[in-house]
Design an enzyme around this catalytic site. Structure first.
Site, PDB file in Angstrom:
ATOM      1  N   HIS A 209       0.970  -0.967  -0.011  1.00 16.73           N
ATOM      2  CA  HIS A 209       0.067   0.339   0.352  1.00 16.73           C
ATOM      3  C   HIS A 209       0.935   1.000   0.152  1.00 16.73           C
ATOM      4  CE1 HIS A 209      -2.418  -2.847   1.360  1.00 16.73           C
ATOM      5  NE2 HIS A 209      -3.649  -2.218   0.937  1.00 16.73           N
ATOM      6  N   HIS A 309      -9.724  -3.144  -9.691  1.00 13.59           N
ATOM      7  CA  HIS A 309      -9.691  -3.011  -7.855  1.00 13.59           C
ATOM      8  C   HIS A 309     -10.547  -3.279  -6.895  1.00 13.59           C
ATOM      9  CE1 HIS A 309      -8.681  -1.103  -3.852  1.00 13.59           C
ATOM     10  NE2 HIS A 309      -8.119  -2.190  -3.993  1.00 13.59           N
TER      11      HIS A 309
END
Length: 396
Positions: A209, A309
């Site tokens: 991330h 996503h």
């Protein structure tokens, strides 16, 4: 046919909460009685503030418009307040509005959205899931490679042929950084043990991330390369595609990124810099279905693939499925496990998943309908945001 009203739903996601703390849905209502469903992804405001933002934008830019005029509505919202820039909050709201318009259009002509965007390319869609915890786990599956390897075997038995995991540690408001030697070692051990567990039966998707600098990402990539992951996801913050391109050029692992980007204007910079081999647009943030289709088409010209996503609700999932079904350069679709649990309960008819693949719907529009009774029984009453970062530096 005109749009005359909007409804909003802020739905708390009950335990185990996979997909985020809450989902923000909206419905556009027309004078013909057709309603269109949309979802807004992860704005940096409390969801009840987001509800007010949705209503404000709809009242100013959408009420009275024909839902077929998607380009006109898109430009009006995108340019609201003399902006014309990919502001993630406005683009999240616009994404939910835009997919609701497509839902109306599809229902009006009695066709799935993918039939209106080039037609069906894929008969079924390969999917992957995160490796998630289960009740009764004695350790943390996100940090224990032995348990993660056991869980991977369970997912293979379900039919999955790709698994994602993120053992690199917490992500911070102060990233990117160099990972500690402990984090590097844990990450390498995860990939090694998972590769031993799945062999060639499944691809491994290494998720991060944005924790690292480009140099830090390359240190980790060198450790991961022997185990041949399908991708290295968002290894550094998303705001500098030129630096991301350094990582892409410096490793044999394909770089996947894009969940924190919006519009063709953000994604074209990735493509021009050669910063990614796989684009991960989230259709509840990127600008909606048509904008995502434009990005997929730009990517096709660069021989770059898409993997939409999903860490939110099933309406974004349904929009992703419409895009994936009609896109020649589709690679794989993120799933929340096999679409059971609350992701099934919140819909009148669940998304169809079988042996590792999503089956595209034949129903018109997005192919899903919100179960409003379930939605209203699960209001979000918390104060935390959908996702958040650690707000202090991570120490080695």
């Amino acid at each position: 046919m005109k749009i005359i009203d909007v409804k909003t739903f802020v739905v708390g996601n009950p335990p185990p909460g996979f997909g985020g703390r809450y989902f923000v849905f909206l419905k556009l209502i027309t004078d013909a009685g057709i309603e269109g469903l949309g979802e807004v992804y992860s704005l940096p405001f409390h969801p009840h503030v987001v509800e007010k933002m949705i209503k404000d934008v709809v009242e100013r830019c959408v009420i009275g418009q024909e839902p077929y005029n998607i380009e006109r509505i898109w430009r009006s919202v995108y340019s609201s307040g003399f902006t014309q820039h990919p502001d993630l909050s406005m683009m999240g709201i616009l994404s939910g509005i835009e997919m609701a318009c497509w839902d109306i259009v599809g229902k009006d002509v009695n066709k799935p959205v993918y039939k209106l965007l080039g037609g069906q390319v894929h008969e079924k869609l390969r999917s992957y899931t995160y490796i998630y915890p289960k009740p009764g786990d004695k350790t943390d599956v996100y940090a224990d490679p032995f348990l993660a390897a056991e869980r991977a075997a369970e997912y293979l038995a379900m039919g999955f042929t790709a698994l994602k995991f993120d053992p690199a540690g917490p992500y911070s408001a102060y990233d990117g950084r160099q990972l500690s030697l402990t984090e590097l070692e844990r990450s390498e051990t995860f990939v090694r043990m998972l590769r031993e567990a799945v062999g060639t039966k499944a691809d491994l998707l290494f998720g991060t991330h944005g924790q690292m600098t480009a140099a830090g990402a390359l240190r980790l990539a060198r450790r991961l390369e022997p185990y041949d992951p399908l991708w290295f996801e968002e290894p550094m913050p998303p705001d500098n595609p030129r630096e991301m391109a350094k990582v892409a050029r410096g490793t044999s692992i394909p770089i996947a990124t894009g969940e924190r980007l919006a519009t063709k204007y953000d994604f074209v910079r990735l493509l021009e810099e050669g910063a990614a081999a796989i684009l991960q647009m989230n259709l509840g943030r990127v600008g909606g279905i048509l904008e995502a289709k434009k990005i997929a088409s730009m990517a096709e010209a660069y021989h770059v693939q898409i993997a939409p996503h999903l860490y939110c609700g099933p309406v974004v999932g349904a929009a992703n499925i419409q895009l994936a079904t009609c896109s020649p350069n589709f690679l794989i679709q993120e799933s929340i496990l096999d679409w059971t649990g609350f992701h099934s309960e919140i819909l009148k008819k669940p998304i169809q998943w079988q042996d590792g693949y999503i089956i595209p719907p034949t129903e018109p529009g997005l192919g899903v309908e919100l179960n409003e009774e379930v939605a209203l029984k699960h209001p979000y009453t918390g104060t935390a945001l959908h996702l958040d970062m650690t707000h202090h530096p991570i120490l080695p």
